[in-house]
Motif scaffolding. Structure first.
Motif, short mmCIF file in Angstrom:
data_model
loop_
_atom_site.label_atom_id
_atom_site.label_comp_id
_atom_site.label_asym_id
_atom_site.label_seq_id
_atom_site.Cartn_x
_atom_site.Cartn_y
_atom_site.Cartn_z
N PHE A 1 -42.08 -43.00 -4.44
CA PHE A 1 -42.04 -41.59 -4.83
C PHE A 1 -40.67 -41.12 -5.30
N GLY A 2 -39.65 -41.88 -5.04
CA GLY A 2 -38.30 -41.42 -5.34
C GLY A 2 -37.68 -40.78 -4.11
N GLU A 3 -36.42 -41.01 -3.93
CA GLU A 3 -35.75 -40.61 -2.69
C GLU A 3 -35.77 -39.10 -2.47
N GLU A 4 -35.71 -38.30 -3.54
CA GLU A 4 -35.65 -36.85 -3.40
C GLU A 4 -36.95 -36.25 -2.90
N ARG A 5 -38.08 -37.00 -3.03
CA ARG A 5 -39.38 -36.47 -2.58
C ARG A 5 -39.75 -36.95 -1.18
N PHE B 1 -42.79 -38.76 8.27
CA PHE B 1 -42.32 -38.48 6.91
C PHE B 1 -43.20 -37.41 6.26
N ARG B 2 -42.54 -36.58 5.44
CA ARG B 2 -43.29 -35.64 4.62
C ARG B 2 -42.93 -35.93 3.15
N ILE B 3 -43.98 -36.11 2.35
CA ILE B 3 -43.79 -36.42 0.92
C ILE B 3 -44.06 -35.15 0.12
N LEU B 4 -43.05 -34.76 -0.69
CA LEU B 4 -43.17 -33.54 -1.48
C LEU B 4 -43.87 -33.85 -2.82
N LYS B 5 -44.50 -32.78 -3.37
CA LYS B 5 -45.03 -32.89 -4.73
C LYS B 5 -43.87 -32.87 -5.72
N ARG B 6 -44.16 -33.00 -6.98
CA ARG B 6 -43.10 -33.11 -7.99
C ARG B 6 -42.27 -31.86 -8.11
N ASP B 7 -42.85 -30.70 -7.66
CA ASP B 7 -42.07 -29.46 -7.73
C ASP B 7 -41.05 -29.35 -6.62
N LEU B 8 -41.08 -30.37 -5.66
CA LEU B 8 -40.15 -30.46 -4.53
C LEU B 8 -40.27 -29.26 -3.59
N GLU B 9 -41.42 -28.57 -3.60
CA GLU B 9 -41.64 -27.44 -2.71
C GLU B 9 -42.90 -27.67 -1.86
N GLU C 1 -55.19 -26.48 8.93
CA GLU C 1 -55.65 -26.47 7.54
C GLU C 1 -54.68 -27.21 6.63
N GLN C 2 -53.38 -27.11 6.94
CA GLN C 2 -52.37 -27.73 6.08
C GLN C 2 -52.46 -29.25 6.06
N ALA C 3 -53.13 -29.85 7.06
CA ALA C 3 -53.20 -31.31 7.15
C ALA C 3 -54.43 -31.89 6.47
N ILE C 4 -55.34 -31.03 6.07
CA ILE C 4 -56.59 -31.51 5.47
C ILE C 4 -56.29 -32.31 4.21
N ASP C 5 -56.79 -33.55 4.16
CA ASP C 5 -56.63 -34.48 3.01
C ASP C 5 -55.18 -34.86 2.75
N LYS C 6 -54.30 -34.66 3.75
CA LYS C 6 -52.88 -34.97 3.52
C LYS C 6 -52.28 -35.87 4.60
N TYR C 7 -53.07 -36.12 5.67
CA TYR C 7 -52.49 -36.86 6.80
C TYR C 7 -52.77 -38.36 6.61
#
Length: 829
Positions: free
Chosen positions: A739-743, A754-762, A798-804
């Motif tokens: 993903f690249g170090e910044e994400r 670990f948390r992986i950010l989307k391309r918008d880094l938010e 809800e925030q973990a749905i389809d992301k864990y």
């Protein structure tokens, strides 16, 4: 007999002797000149008829044993009729010289005896406004007996006098004058029917020209009663045209009263001279030029001068001011023949006007008026005049006028060019298969230079018509074709320049070379670039060799790879001297002994390495050597074969490798060697790990060492014990690669690591928790792991749905694997 009677007889003998002598002189060559006379007799008859008035109608009637010629011309004078009996009897009469007549009764008429020894003549005489009918026979049976001819003249003279009868008016019969020939009574070796047939054939071909030049003739009939009755009628008419200086005369042809065809003759007049040429209208003001009849007389003095078919002028020339020679088979153009010279100069001017008309009005098939040869004139001064005044101007006109029609399919603004810009396919006309050869040359030329050659329908006609001694630079023979198309570059450039594919170009030149060999013109291969080498460059045959670079067991494509390596080493491209593979299909093109084989290429490559004096650390040399090492180990040949083919490289490849290393790189190699781990490290280098993955290992030796040491100390997986930072660090590196170090955020929370950010880094894309296992994924059927209470609670958000995601890290031999599992809570219903 007394002295007075003898004196009278002597006087009579003297007065008849000269006419008899003239008759004998004209009869003598009848047999030797029969080929010309059998085409002339009808013109002599028509000439005499047209001399006797305007709007003359004439008729030829043919039966099994007779030919009767009749006409409606005005009555004879006494002298004119008498001159048929006594030729040239009025030749010194001043009034006769002042008459505007083409012929002269008597001498030319005698040649009609080729049809028959005896001629019966009937007609009307007008004298002092009184009309008389007459008839007599001309018997020339003994053409070489002067006494017989004298008596014959006397007999005809007497018959003429005796048969004169006064007439009150002209008979109602339209044709009052007739000449009857008994064609079954000819001189030895002559066949009357054949002579009639030849004469009528010539008549039908040339009558349109005669009607053009002799408007006094209005209508002519030919009635053949030998089998069934066939009646041909030929009438003269003038056609209107808007083209300046052009006159068109139409001959209307009928057969048995039915219209058969109209034959048009174009006519251009310059002062006392005119030129004529056959044409056919294809649209308004646009005409097709037709071929002249075979052996057509080129000179006319109202009627054809039989024997002038070879006169050196492109079209028919007519003038009543011509001064023919005695036999009427040509003209003289010496310094003393100014009248004839002036006529030819006028004909030249008219011909140049014809060329202008052809170009201005897009007339077609102009080759029909371009038959012109080098002058064959013995007298030097006469030839010099003819070349300067006639030949050179006509040649220049033909050369520079746009007469040649190109293929209409070409995308051009204009489809006509001058001969000066053209080539005409050519071969020696003495060759048996000349037409086939010319067609083949055309086929080759039209693919490459279609804008410079006549269209398909015309090129053979131009070949047949042009005198290539005059237009030598315009002939496209086999060598000129090769010279013109011989490429200066490579295959791609030639193909693109001529709108061909490369495959089409290769086939084109293979076909061309095979054609040259078939014509025994192989020497042209030494002069022109007609062959392809394996660098796809066109070249001559000298120095080319057959490619025999092959060896049993050599993998496909490895011959070309070795050629590349040799070129890189030596800067000597062996392909430059190797015949293109496709050209090897040509039989016997290159001797089988002229070859370059695999053994030679291997030797040359090996010698280049042996003698290499360059920089072993040069980047290009390192790449070459790498390619050679790779080729050597993967080519498919046995070690024994390779050692024989590459003795130097086989013995010194290790040393060659060390020569490429810097002192620092050699120290690395030394460290590897004394570490005792060279075999293991070699396996690592040959593993499937990527360069980036090896970089991770090299940059983190302690991490990898601790990880492997711990994994190897375990006998089985223990789900109660996690590896903490060791597994997480390894996972962190892999996630950064993905993903690249910044994400990638290493947050190390109880819910996830670990948390992986989307391309918008938010926004968050994944929450990942690391779980590490000491054994390989396939070592046991059960690979359990723990889920903490905080993780279960987090899953319910809800925030973990389809992301864990659970990341399981496994030891896999000398490397590592990671498997990812996405988890969602599900409510059962």
């Amino acid at each position: 007999m007394n002295i007075k009677d003898k004196l009278k007889d002597l006087k009579d003998q003297k007065s008849y002797s000269i006419p008899a002598k003239r008759v004998m002189e004209h009869l003598k060559p009848i047999l030797s000149k029969s080929n010309d006379l059998r085409q002339r007799w009808m013109w002599e008859l028509l000439q005499n008829a047209s001399d006797l008035g305007d709007n003359v109608k004439a008729r030829f009637e043919i039966t099994a044993d007779r030919l009767r010629f009749s006409h409606n011309g005005k009555p004879f004078t006494l002298d004119e009729a008498y001159n048929l009996i006594m030729p040239d009897s009025t030749k010194d009469d001043e009034s006769t010289h002042k008459k505007s007549v083409i012929g002269q009764f008597g001498t030319g008429f005698i040649s009609t005896h080729i049809l028959s020894k005896i001629i019966q003549i009937e007609g009307i005489i007008e004298d002092d406004e009184q009309l008389y009918s007459f008839s007599f026979h001309l018997d020339r049976s003994e053409r070489n007996d002067k006494d017989f001819l004298i008596q014959s003249i006397k007999d005809s003279e007497a018959e003429y006098r005796e048969n004169l009868e006064e007439l009150d008016e002209l008979p109602e019969d339209e044709f009052q004058t007739s000449f009857t020939y008994h064609i079954d009574n000819t001189y030895s070796s002559l066949k009357g029917q054949e002579i009639v047939n030849d004469g009528i054939e010539s008549f039908i071909e040339l009558i349109p020209y005669v009607l053009t030049f002799r408007p006094q003739l209005a209508e002519i009939e030919v009635i053949d009663r030998r089998t069934t009755t066939t009646k041909w009628t030929f009438k003269r008419d003038e056609v209107e045209t808007d083209i300046e200086d052009l006159i068109i005369i139409k001959t209307i042809c009928q057969k048995n009263g039915k219209h058969i065809e109209d034959r048009l003759i174009g006519n251009i007049i310059e002062d006392e001279t005119e030129i004529a040429f056959p044409i056919e209208e294809i649209e308004e003001s646009k005409f097709q030029l037709l071929p002249f009849p075979e052996d057509c007389s080129k000179l006319f003095c109202a009627f054809p001068m039989i024997g002038t078919s070879d006169f050196n002028f492109p079209v028919v020339v007519h003038s009543e001011k011509f001064v023919p020679n005695r036999e009427r088979d040509g003209i003289e153009i010496t310094d003393f023949d100014e009248e004839n010279r002036e006529r030819l100069v006028e004909a030249k001017i008219a011909f140049k006007r014809l060329l202008e008309i052809i170009q201005e009005n897009d007339w077609t098939e102009a080759y029909n008026i371009c038959h012109f040869t080098n002058p064959d004139i013995n007298d030097t001064e006469t030839k010099k005049w003819f070349v300067k005044e006639i030949f050179n101007p006509i040649k220049e006109g033909i050369y520079n006028t746009k007469l040649i029609e190109l293929d209409n399919s070409l995308e051009l603004d204009e489809h006509r060019i001058a001969l000066s810009s053209a080539y005409v396919p050519y071969t020696d006309r003495r060759i048996k298969d000349k037409e086939k050869i010319v067609k083949t040359i055309y086929d080759f030329a039209t693919q490459i230079m279609a804008e410079q050659i006549p269209c398909k329908e015309h090129f053979l006609s131009w070949y047949e018509v042009l005198d290539f001694e005059i237009f030598e630079s315009e002939k496209l023979d086999i060598e000129k074709l090769c010279e013109t198309i011989s490429p200066k570059g490579n295959l791609t450039e030639f193909a693109e320049a001529n709108n061909l594919t490369e495959d089409e170009t290769v086939k084109y030149f293979i076909d061309l070379v095979e054609f040259l060999i078939e014509q025994e013109d192989e020497e042209l291969l030494t002069k022109y670039n007609l062959l392809l080498n394996q660098s796809n460059v066109f070249t001559k045959i000298k120095g080319l060799k057959l490619d025999r670079i092959d060896h049993k067991g050599l993998k496909d494509g490895y011959d070309e790879k070795l050629k590349d390596i040799y070129y890189s080493l030596s800067n000597n491209e062996c392909r430059d001297t190797l015949l293109h593979k496709e050209f090897e299909s040509i039989d016997d093109l290159i001797d089988e002994d002229d070859k370059y084989d695999f053994k030679e290429l291997a030797k040359d490559t090996d010698e280049e390495l042996r003698n290499f004096e360059g920089n072993f650390h040069d980047e290009n040399f390192l790449l070459i050597l790498k390619d050679l090492f790779n080729w050597y180990t993967t080519c498919g040949l046995s070690d024994e074969t390779l050692i024989n083919l590459f003795p130097y490289f086989s013995l010194n490849k290790s040393q060659l490798y060390l020569n490429t290393k810097t002192p620092q790189e050699l120290e690395y190699a030394f460290d590897i060697e004394i570490s005792g781990k060279s075999e293991v490290l070699a396996k690592l280098a040959n593993s499937s790990l990527s360069e980036n993955e090896l970089e991770i290992i090299a940059d983190n030796p302690e991490l990898v060492s601790n990880f492997i040491e711990w994994l190897n100390s375990k006998q089985e997986d223990n789900p109660d014990e996690e590896l903490g930072e060791i597994g997480e660090e390894f996972l962190h590196f892999q996630l950064c690669q993905i993903f690249g170090e910044e994400r990638v955020l290493w947050e190390n929370k109880s819910e996830y690591d670990f948390r992986i950010l989307k391309r918008d880094l938010e926004k968050t894309k994944y929450y990942i928790d690391a779980k590490t296992t000491g054994k390989g994924i396939a070592n046991t059927e059960n690979v359990p792991f723990y889920m903490r209470t905080a993780q279960w609670r987090f899953l319910d958000r809800e925030q973990a749905i389809d992301k864990y995601v659970i990341a399981r890290v496994y030891k896999n031999g000398s490397g590592f694997d990671v498997k990812y599992v996405k988890i969602n809570l599900t409510k059962m219903k």
